[in-house]
Design a protein around this motif. Structure first.
Motif, PDB file in Angstrom:
ATOM      1  N   GLU A  63      -9.696   6.522  -2.420  1.00 19.38           N
ATOM      2  CA  GLU A  63      -8.945   5.837  -3.475  1.00 19.38           C
ATOM      3  C   GLU A  63      -9.404   6.310  -4.854  1.00 19.38           C
ATOM      4  N   SER A  64     -10.712   6.352  -5.064  1.00 20.55           N
ATOM      5  CA  SER A  64     -11.237   6.782  -6.362  1.00 20.55           C
ATOM      6  C   SER A  64     -10.798   8.202  -6.698  1.00 20.55           C
ATOM      7  N   SER A  65     -10.861   9.084  -5.693  1.00 22.40           N
ATOM      8  CA  SER A  65     -10.457  10.470  -5.915  1.00 22.40           C
ATOM      9  C   SER A  65      -8.978  10.576  -6.259  1.00 22.40           C
TER      10      SER A  65
ATOM     11  N   ARG B  43      -0.481   3.347  -6.921  1.00 18.85           N
ATOM     12  CA  ARG B  43      -0.303   2.010  -6.344  1.00 18.85           C
ATOM     13  C   ARG B  43      -0.541   2.013  -4.837  1.00 18.85           C
ATOM     14  N   LEU B  44      -0.071   3.065  -4.178  1.00 23.40           N
ATOM     15  CA  LEU B  44      -0.272   3.175  -2.732  1.00 23.40           C
ATOM     16  C   LEU B  44      -1.752   3.295  -2.387  1.00 23.40           C
ATOM     17  N   ALA B  45      -2.485   4.090  -3.161  1.00 22.34           N
ATOM     18  CA  ALA B  45      -3.916   4.253  -2.904  1.00 22.34           C
ATOM     19  C   ALA B  45      -4.644   2.912  -3.012  1.00 22.34           C
ATOM     20  N   SER B  46      -4.287   2.128  -4.009  1.00 21.09           N
ATOM     21  CA  SER B  46      -4.915   0.812  -4.174  1.00 21.09           C
ATOM     22  C   SER B  46      -4.540  -0.124  -3.032  1.00 21.09           C
ATOM     23  N   THR B  47      -3.302  -0.044  -2.584  1.00 22.69           N
ATOM     24  CA  THR B  47      -2.866  -0.869  -1.456  1.00 22.69           C
ATOM     25  C   THR B  47      -3.618  -0.507  -0.181  1.00 22.69           C
ATOM     26  N   PHE B  48      -3.760   0.774   0.078  1.00 16.52           N
ATOM     27  CA  PHE B  48      -4.476   1.205   1.280  1.00 16.52           C
ATOM     28  C   PHE B  48      -5.953   0.807   1.214  1.00 16.52           C
ATOM     29  N   GLU B  49      -6.541   0.873   0.030  1.00 14.62           N
ATOM     30  CA  GLU B  49      -7.944   0.472  -0.109  1.00 14.62           C
ATOM     31  C   GLU B  49      -8.113  -1.000   0.245  1.00 14.62           C
ATOM     32  N   ARG B  50      -7.178  -1.818  -0.190  1.00 12.18           N
ATOM     33  CA  ARG B  50      -7.254  -3.244   0.135  1.00 12.18           C
ATOM     34  C   ARG B  50      -7.052  -3.476   1.628  1.00 12.18           C
ATOM     35  N   MET B  51      -6.184  -2.707   2.250  1.00 15.47           N
ATOM     36  CA  MET B  51      -6.008  -2.822   3.698  1.00 15.47           C
ATOM     37  C   MET B  51      -7.288  -2.450   4.432  1.00 15.47           C
ATOM     38  N   GLY B  52      -7.979  -1.443   3.936  1.00 13.98           N
ATOM     39  CA  GLY B  52      -9.261  -1.087   4.530  1.00 13.98           C
ATOM     40  C   GLY B  52     -10.268  -2.218   4.413  1.00 13.98           C
ATOM     41  N   ASP B  53     -10.255  -2.904   3.277  1.00 12.97           N
ATOM     42  CA  ASP B  53     -11.151  -4.047   3.093  1.00 12.97           C
ATOM     43  C   ASP B  53     -10.831  -5.168   4.077  1.00 12.97           C
ATOM     44  N   LEU B  54      -9.551  -5.435   4.282  1.00 15.76           N
ATOM     45  CA  LEU B  54      -9.162  -6.493   5.213  1.00 15.76           C
ATOM     46  C   LEU B  54      -9.569  -6.146   6.640  1.00 15.76           C
ATOM     47  N   ALA B  55      -9.406  -4.883   7.019  1.00 19.59           N
ATOM     48  CA  ALA B  55      -9.855  -4.455   8.349  1.00 19.59           C
ATOM     49  C   ALA B  55     -11.364  -4.627   8.471  1.00 19.59           C
TER      50      ALA B  55
ATOM     51  N   ASP C 134      -4.363  13.923   0.346  1.00 17.52           N
ATOM     52  CA  ASP C 134      -5.426  12.914   0.336  1.00 17.52           C
ATOM     53  C   ASP C 134      -4.871  11.530   0.683  1.00 17.52           C
ATOM     54  N   LEU C 135      -3.674  11.235   0.196  1.00 22.05           N
ATOM     55  CA  LEU C 135      -3.066   9.931   0.480  1.00 22.05           C
ATOM     56  C   LEU C 135      -2.720   9.819   1.962  1.00 22.05           C
ATOM     57  N   ASP C 136      -2.229  10.915   2.555  1.00 22.94           N
ATOM     58  CA  ASP C 136      -1.956  10.919   3.997  1.00 22.94           C
ATOM     59  C   ASP C 136      -3.239  10.680   4.788  1.00 22.94           C
ATOM     60  N   THR C 137      -4.325  11.330   4.380  1.00 24.20           N
ATOM     61  CA  THR C 137      -5.615  11.124   5.042  1.00 24.20           C
ATOM     62  C   THR C 137      -6.066   9.678   4.918  1.00 24.20           C
ATOM     63  N   MET C 138      -5.864   9.115   3.755  1.00 21.43           N
ATOM     64  CA  MET C 138      -6.243   7.720   3.528  1.00 21.43           C
ATOM     65  C   MET C 138      -5.459   6.784   4.451  1.00 21.43           C
ATOM     66  N   ALA C 139      -4.165   7.028   4.584  1.00 22.68           N
ATOM     67  CA  ALA C 139      -3.341   6.202   5.470  1.00 22.68           C
ATOM     68  C   ALA C 139      -3.806   6.319   6.914  1.00 22.68           C
ATOM     69  N   GLN C 140      -4.169   7.519   7.332  1.00 23.88           N
ATOM     70  CA  GLN C 140      -4.669   7.710   8.697  1.00 23.88           C
ATOM     71  C   GLN C 140      -5.997   6.987   8.908  1.00 23.88           C
TER      72      GLN C 140
ATOM     73  N   VAL D 109       6.628   9.298  -8.890  1.00 23.62           N
ATOM     74  CA  VAL D 109       5.789   9.676  -7.753  1.00 23.62           C
ATOM     75  C   VAL D 109       4.312   9.472  -8.073  1.00 23.62           C
ATOM     76  N   VAL D 110       3.885   9.902  -9.250  1.00 28.28           N
ATOM     77  CA  VAL D 110       2.467   9.797  -9.612  1.00 28.28           C
ATOM     78  C   VAL D 110       2.035   8.333  -9.693  1.00 28.28           C
ATOM     79  N   VAL D 111       2.802   7.526 -10.389  1.00 31.21           N
ATOM     80  CA  VAL D 111       2.440   6.111 -10.544  1.00 31.21           C
ATOM     81  C   VAL D 111       2.474   5.399  -9.188  1.00 31.21           C
ATOM     82  N   SER D 112       3.473   5.690  -8.374  1.00 35.07           N
ATOM     83  CA  SER D 112       3.567   5.067  -7.055  1.00 35.07           C
ATOM     84  C   SER D 112       2.415   5.492  -6.154  1.00 35.07           C
ATOM     85  N   THR D 113       1.977   6.740  -6.285  1.00 33.78           N
ATOM     86  CA  THR D 113       0.836   7.210  -5.500  1.00 33.78           C
ATOM     87  C   THR D 113      -0.416   6.414  -5.848  1.00 33.78           C
TER      88      THR D 113
END
Length: 226
Positions: A56-58, A85-97, A15-21, A79-83
């Motif tokens: 991100e929510s999922s 954090r990464l999801a939240s970071t990607f969500e914010r990047m989506g907002d900026l885009a 799911d995180l890979d999909t989010m990054a894509q 790994v779990v905690v970093s995942t």
């Protein structure tokens, strides 16, 4: 229990890979919308932002369940905690885009960027396109080397961002107040995309090595984004 944890963590990683894509697509389309006054690209980014939010929510829900049920320790906990954090970071990047896309849609058919600012924004857009590709590759392969390239190359985007201030503060600037606001604000959104990519890269370094993600790697040759 270990098998169950690995299977559930693999699903979260997918799911995180999909989010990054999805974020990469949003960045690329938002730059196209902004630089080419492409309202269809802008609308695609705006419409797609909810999918990034839902991912991100999922991911956060899955990680909370893993923490509660599996009680991970050591590397697994990292790994779990970093995942999360990464999801939240990607969500914010989506907002900026999305913010970039909304600006392009708001000013259509005119460009949100003044002609004299266009070369700078084109360079920033090119930088973000390469950075987004690297970000997806970094995450898919858990590649600390690519992560370090993202971290070290960020100075290039910062320098371009600073040049936008030089442009609007120059004595020969002829743009309107709205033009000034657009240039400063949109450049800031693009610069923040780079900052969030750096944050994601540091988090991947931390997942791979346990190295403190707030620290800078040593600077070597060959880290430029061309």
């Amino acid at each position: 229990m270990r098998v169950i944890f690995n299977e559930e963590m693999r699903a979260v990683a997918d799911d995180l890979d999909t989010m990054a894509q999805d974020v990469r697509r949003a960045i690329n389309l938002s730059c196209t919308a902004l630089l080419k006054s492409d309202v269809e690209a802008a609308q695609s980014v705006i419409d797609g932002d909810s999918a990034i939010d839902n991912l991100e929510s999922s991911i956060l829900d899955q990680c909370v369940k893993l923490l509660a049920k599996q009680n991970p320790v050591a590397t697994d906990l990292r790994v779990v905690v970093s995942t999360m954090r990464l999801a939240s970071t990607f969500e914010r990047m989506g907002d900026l885009a999305r913010h970039l896309a909304e600006a392009a849609r708001r000013t259509y058919p005119q460009s949100a960027i003044t002609p004299d600012a266009m070369p700078l924004f084109t360079q920033m857009g090119d930088f973000l396109t390469v950075m987004a590709d690297r970000m997806v590759s970094m995450l898919a392969d858990r590649d600390a080397k690519t992560a370090e390239q993202i971290i070290l190359s960020d100075d290039q985007l910062d320098a371009l961002h600073h040049k936008t201030f030089d442009l609007v503060l120059a004595d020969d600037w002829t743009g309107s107040r709205q033009d000034l606001i657009n240039v400063v604000l949109l450049a800031r959104f693009m610069e923040r995309l780079g900052d969030h990519a750096v944050s994601a890269a540091r988090r991947v370094v931390y997942i791979v090595s346990g190295f403190d993600p707030t620290k800078e790697p040593s600077r070597d040759e060959g880290t430029d984004i061309d």
